[in-house]
Design an enzyme around this catalytic site. Sequence first.
Site, mmCIF file in Angstrom:
data_model
loop_
_atom_site.group_PDB
_atom_site.id
_atom_site.type_symbol
_atom_site.label_atom_id
_atom_site.label_comp_id
_atom_site.label_asym_id
_atom_site.label_seq_id
_atom_site.Cartn_x
_atom_site.Cartn_y
_atom_site.Cartn_z
ATOM 1 N N TYR A 1 -2.123 -0.420 11.144
ATOM 2 C CA TYR A 1 -2.201 -0.761 9.956
ATOM 3 C C TYR A 1 -0.784 -0.860 8.605
ATOM 4 O O TYR A 1 0.107 -1.819 8.346
ATOM 5 C CB TYR A 1 -3.155 -0.682 9.110
ATOM 6 C CG TYR A 1 -3.441 -1.001 7.280
ATOM 7 C CD1 TYR A 1 -3.454 -1.745 7.508
ATOM 8 C CD2 TYR A 1 -3.451 0.150 6.367
ATOM 9 C CE1 TYR A 1 -3.383 -2.569 6.156
ATOM 10 C CE2 TYR A 1 -3.177 -0.029 5.482
ATOM 11 C CZ TYR A 1 -3.537 -1.489 4.873
ATOM 12 O OH TYR A 1 -3.176 -1.932 3.640
ATOM 13 N N THR B 1 0.757 -1.676 0.182
ATOM 14 C CA THR B 1 0.213 -0.350 0.022
ATOM 15 C C THR B 1 1.237 1.379 -0.022
ATOM 16 O O THR B 1 2.227 1.605 0.469
ATOM 17 C CB THR B 1 -0.765 -0.280 1.223
ATOM 18 O OG1 THR B 1 -1.458 2.056 1.403
ATOM 19 C CG2 THR B 1 0.132 0.096 2.552
ATOM 20 N N ASP B 2 0.314 2.361 -0.605
ATOM 21 C CA ASP B 2 1.328 3.478 -0.504
ATOM 22 C C ASP B 2 1.020 4.058 0.907
ATOM 23 O O ASP B 2 1.829 4.823 1.471
ATOM 24 C CB ASP B 2 0.718 4.649 -1.164
ATOM 25 C CG ASP B 2 -1.224 5.000 -0.947
ATOM 26 O OD1 ASP B 2 -1.968 4.184 -0.277
ATOM 27 O OD2 ASP B 2 -2.086 5.461 -1.797
ATOM 28 N N GLU B 3 0.231 3.108 1.672
ATOM 29 C CA GLU B 3 0.645 4.137 3.111
ATOM 30 C C GLU B 3 1.863 3.985 3.980
ATOM 31 O O GLU B 3 1.880 4.153 4.952
ATOM 32 C CB GLU B 3 -0.860 3.649 4.354
ATOM 33 C CG GLU B 3 -2.309 4.043 3.488
ATOM 34 C CD GLU B 3 -3.545 3.641 4.422
ATOM 35 O OE1 GLU B 3 -3.271 3.872 6.096
ATOM 36 O OE2 GLU B 3 -4.800 3.804 4.294
ATOM 37 N N LYS C 1 2.244 -3.064 7.927
ATOM 38 C CA LYS C 1 2.244 -3.625 6.084
ATOM 39 C C LYS C 1 3.962 -3.125 5.500
ATOM 40 O O LYS C 1 4.616 -3.849 5.008
ATOM 41 C CB LYS C 1 0.998 -2.591 5.184
ATOM 42 C CG LYS C 1 -0.094 -2.761 5.419
ATOM 43 C CD LYS C 1 -0.088 -4.510 4.194
ATOM 44 C CE LYS C 1 -0.601 -4.822 2.898
ATOM 45 N NZ LYS C 1 -0.584 -6.199 2.441
HETATM 46 P P1 NAD Z 1 -10.056 -7.246 2.348
HETATM 47 O O1 NAD Z 1 -10.171 -6.572 4.464
HETATM 48 O O2 NAD Z 1 -10.998 -7.122 1.422
HETATM 49 O O3 NAD Z 1 -9.556 -8.417 2.281
HETATM 50 C C1 NAD Z 1 -8.829 -9.370 3.265
HETATM 51 C C2 NAD Z 1 -8.323 -10.884 2.670
HETATM 52 O O4 NAD Z 1 -7.776 -11.212 4.149
HETATM 53 C C3 NAD Z 1 -9.713 -11.168 3.458
HETATM 54 O O5 NAD Z 1 -10.706 -12.401 2.520
HETATM 55 C C4 NAD Z 1 -9.565 -12.235 4.510
HETATM 56 O O6 NAD Z 1 -10.566 -12.696 4.883
HETATM 57 C C5 NAD Z 1 -8.203 -12.130 4.113
HETATM 58 N N1 NAD Z 1 -7.448 -12.871 5.397
HETATM 59 C C6 NAD Z 1 -7.364 -11.824 6.385
HETATM 60 N N2 NAD Z 1 -6.144 -12.671 7.617
HETATM 61 C C7 NAD Z 1 -6.146 -14.238 6.329
HETATM 62 C C8 NAD Z 1 -5.756 -14.811 7.247
HETATM 63 N N3 NAD Z 1 -4.188 -14.661 8.406
HETATM 64 N N4 NAD Z 1 -4.716 -16.173 6.679
HETATM 65 C C9 NAD Z 1 -5.711 -16.082 5.694
HETATM 66 N N5 NAD Z 1 -6.283 -14.584 4.824
HETATM 67 C C10 NAD Z 1 -6.836 -13.809 5.773
HETATM 68 O O7 NAD Z 1 -9.125 -6.881 2.200
HETATM 69 P P2 NAD Z 1 -8.271 -5.565 0.630
HETATM 70 O O8 NAD Z 1 -8.916 -4.105 0.787
HETATM 71 O O9 NAD Z 1 -8.740 -6.879 -0.593
HETATM 72 O O10 NAD Z 1 -7.096 -5.352 0.564
HETATM 73 C C11 NAD Z 1 -6.100 -5.989 0.081
HETATM 74 C C12 NAD Z 1 -4.533 -5.942 -0.080
HETATM 75 O O11 NAD Z 1 -4.199 -5.247 -0.799
HETATM 76 C C13 NAD Z 1 -4.277 -5.963 1.942
HETATM 77 O O12 NAD Z 1 -3.112 -6.738 1.453
HETATM 78 C C14 NAD Z 1 -3.931 -4.283 1.664
HETATM 79 O O13 NAD Z 1 -2.866 -3.745 2.280
HETATM 80 C C15 NAD Z 1 -3.725 -4.319 0.493
HETATM 81 N N6 NAD Z 1 -4.658 -2.924 -0.586
HETATM 82 C C16 NAD Z 1 -5.640 -2.401 -0.159
HETATM 83 C C17 NAD Z 1 -5.793 -0.875 -0.722
HETATM 84 C C18 NAD Z 1 -7.353 -1.147 -0.897
HETATM 85 O O14 NAD Z 1 -8.203 0.364 -0.989
HETATM 86 N N7 NAD Z 1 -7.772 -1.463 -0.158
HETATM 87 C C19 NAD Z 1 -4.966 -1.051 -1.299
HETATM 88 C C20 NAD Z 1 -3.885 -0.644 -1.396
HETATM 89 C C21 NAD Z 1 -2.974 -2.109 -0.878
HETATM 90 O O1 DAU Z 2 -4.371 4.282 0.459
HETATM 91 C C1 DAU Z 2 -4.252 2.344 0.209
HETATM 92 C C2 DAU Z 2 -5.152 2.490 1.121
HETATM 93 O O2 DAU Z 2 -6.077 3.188 1.355
HETATM 94 C C3 DAU Z 2 -5.174 0.481 2.304
HETATM 95 O O3 DAU Z 2 -3.819 0.366 2.008
HETATM 96 C C4 DAU Z 2 -6.017 0.286 2.730
HETATM 97 O O4 DAU Z 2 -6.217 -1.154 2.970
HETATM 98 C C5 DAU Z 2 -7.482 1.071 2.209
HETATM 99 O O5 DAU Z 2 -8.542 0.450 3.778
HETATM 100 C C6 DAU Z 2 -7.323 2.431 2.099
HETATM 101 O O6 DAU Z 2 -7.174 2.977 3.600
HETATM 102 P P1 DAU Z 2 -8.044 4.561 3.862
HETATM 103 O O7 DAU Z 2 -7.897 4.708 5.230
HETATM 104 O O8 DAU Z 2 -7.595 5.311 2.861
HETATM 105 O O9 DAU Z 2 -9.283 4.323 3.467
HETATM 106 P P2 DAU Z 2 -11.104 4.300 4.634
HETATM 107 O O10 DAU Z 2 -11.911 4.297 3.265
HETATM 108 O O11 DAU Z 2 -10.502 4.194 5.436
HETATM 109 O O12 DAU Z 2 -10.622 5.797 4.354
HETATM 110 C C7 DAU Z 2 -10.587 6.911 3.390
HETATM 111 C C8 DAU Z 2 -10.781 8.530 4.179
HETATM 112 O O13 DAU Z 2 -12.130 8.520 3.981
HETATM 113 C C9 DAU Z 2 -9.801 8.900 4.652
HETATM 114 O O14 DAU Z 2 -9.154 10.052 4.499
HETATM 115 C C10 DAU Z 2 -10.637 8.846 6.055
HETATM 116 C C11 DAU Z 2 -11.949 8.720 5.502
HETATM 117 N N1 DAU Z 2 -12.868 8.164 6.047
HETATM 118 C C12 DAU Z 2 -13.303 7.033 6.796
HETATM 119 C C13 DAU Z 2 -13.908 6.235 7.244
HETATM 120 C C14 DAU Z 2 -14.196 4.900 7.536
HETATM 121 C C15 DAU Z 2 -13.975 9.441 6.781
HETATM 122 O O15 DAU Z 2 -13.966 10.048 6.736
HETATM 123 N N2 DAU Z 2 -15.655 8.401 7.174
HETATM 124 C C16 DAU Z 2 -14.956 7.408 7.862
HETATM 125 O O16 DAU Z 2 -16.094 7.053 8.050
#
Ligand code: NAD
Ligand code: DAU
Length: 343
Positions: free
Chosen positions: A156, A131-133, A160
Site C-alpha cells: 500500500y 499518507t505519512d506511511e 502511494k
Molecule cells: P477509502 O478506502 O475509504 O475510500 C477510497 C475511495 O476510492 C472509495 O470510495 C472507492 O470506491 C474509491 N476508489 C477506489 N478505487 C477507485 C478507482 N480505481 N477509481 C475511482 N474510485 C476508486 O479511503 P480513505 O480512507 O477515505 O482514504 C482516501 C485517501 O486518503 C487515500 O488516497 C488514502 O491513501 C489517503 N489517506 C488515508 C488516511 C486514513 O487514515 N484513512 C490517512 C492519510 C491518507
Molecule cells: O497513517 C495513515 C494511514 O492510516 C493511511 O494511509 C491508511 O490508508 C489507513 O488505513 C491507516 O493505516 P494503518 O495501517 O495505520 O491503519 P489501520 O486502521 O489498518 O491500523 C491501525 C493500527 O492498528 C495499526 O498499527 C495496525 C493495528 N490493527 C489494525 C487492525 C485492522 C490491529 O491491531 N488490529 C486490527 O484488526
Amino acid sequence: MKTTCIVTGGAGFIGSNFVHMLCEIRPEWNVVNIDALTYAGNRENLTAVEKNKNYSFVHGDIRKHADVETAFTTAKKFGGRIVVVHFAAESHVDRSIQSGLPFVETNVVGTQVLLDASRQHEVTRFVHVSTDEVYGSLGDKGFFREDTPLAPNSPYSSSKAGSDLLVRAAVHTHGFDACITRCSNNYGPYQFPEKFLPLMLANASEDKPIPVYGDGLYVRDWLYVRDHCEAILCVLEKGAKGDVYNIGGNNELANITLVKRVLKEIGKPESLITYVKDRPGHDRRYAIDAAKIKAELGWSPRFTFDDALPLTIRWYQTQKEWLQRVRSGAYREYYGRQYGSGA
Ligand code: NAD
Ligand code: DAU
C-alpha cells in the site's frame, strides 16, 4: 472566481467527509465526484448532498481514460476554473498484503491517468492526498518531516509513494500546478470497518473479540477527519505549487491504549481484547511534524481527541444500519481471510 472541484473517491471515508464539508463551507463551488464504488465506496454516504444542484456524481474508474473524460465533461458543464482533489485509492494495508496488484493499478496507474487528463484540461490546482506511511517507520523518537526520505514498507505505502513521485514528476517536467499532502491516521464518520477504530466499535457493540496485532504497542498519530479535510482545503487554496505538506494531530497513541480508551468510553470489558498474529512488516511508529502547514498556511487541528472520539463513537452507535449494510457478504469474506473467523 467560479470554481468546479473534481473529487476522486468521494464516496469513501475521507472523500465523503470532504464533499460534505465543501457543500457546507464553499456552497458557491460546484463539485463533481468520480468514484468506482469499490467495496469501500458507498453512495449512501452522500445522500444528504445528492439533490444539490451544484453536485454531480460520476460512476467511474480513474484507471479508465474514458471515465475520467466524463468527469471533466461534467465539470465543464458547470464552468469556471477546474481544481482536482485526488482521494481515490486502495487504502487498506492488510488488503495490500493479501494482494498488491489492485494497489498498483489504482494508486499508481490511476493517478497517472488522472494527471494526464488534468494537464490536458488545464486544471489550475491538483491536490494529491497521500499518507505519512510513505516515510516508513520511526523508532521511539523523532517525527516525519516533509524532507524525511521516502522509505515505504508495505505494498500500500509503496504504491502511494509511487503516486507521489508521479505527481512530483508532473510538476517538475510539465510545470503542472500540484501539491501533495501526507496525513496520519484519520478517524470519524463513514470509515469502513476494516480499519482499526470502526472495527473495534463494530465488534465491541456485538461483544465480539477485538483483534490486536502483535504486542499492541504500535503507535499511530490520530487526527479527526474534519481536521484533515480542512487542511486539504487550506492546501488547495493557499499551498505553494509543487510543495508537500504534512498533516497530523500531535496525538500519538499505542494501539492497546486506544482500545482500552474506547472500551472504557462505551462501557465494554477489556476481556474483549484478543492478541492475534502480527501484521507482516508492521510499521512500529508514525508521528508527524506538522509545523510547516501551521507556519505557512495557518492550519492546525480544531478538534481534540477528547472531543472527537465521543463524537465518532456516537456516530457509529446511531448508524447501526449503515454498519450492518457495509459489513456485507464481501466484508465477511475478507474478515474470514484476515482473521480466520466470521465478522
Ligand atoms: P477509502 O478506502 O475509504 O475510500 C477510497 C475511495 O476510492 C472509495 O470510495 C472507492 O470506491 C474509491 N476508489 C477506489 N478505487 C477507485 C478507482 N480505481 N477509481 C475511482 N474510485 C476508486 O479511503 P480513505 O480512507 O477515505 O482514504 C482516501 C485517501 O486518503 C487515500 O488516497 C488514502 O491513501 C489517503 N489517506 C488515508 C488516511 C486514513 O487514515 N484513512 C490517512 C492519510 C491518507
Ligand atoms: O497513517 C495513515 C494511514 O492510516 C493511511 O494511509 C491508511 O490508508 C489507513 O488505513 C491507516 O493505516 P494503518 O495501517 O495505520 O491503519 P489501520 O486502521 O489498518 O491500523 C491501525 C493500527 O492498528 C495499526 O498499527 C495496525 C493495528 N490493527 C489494525 C487492525 C485492522 C490491529 O491491531 N488490529 C486490527 O484488526
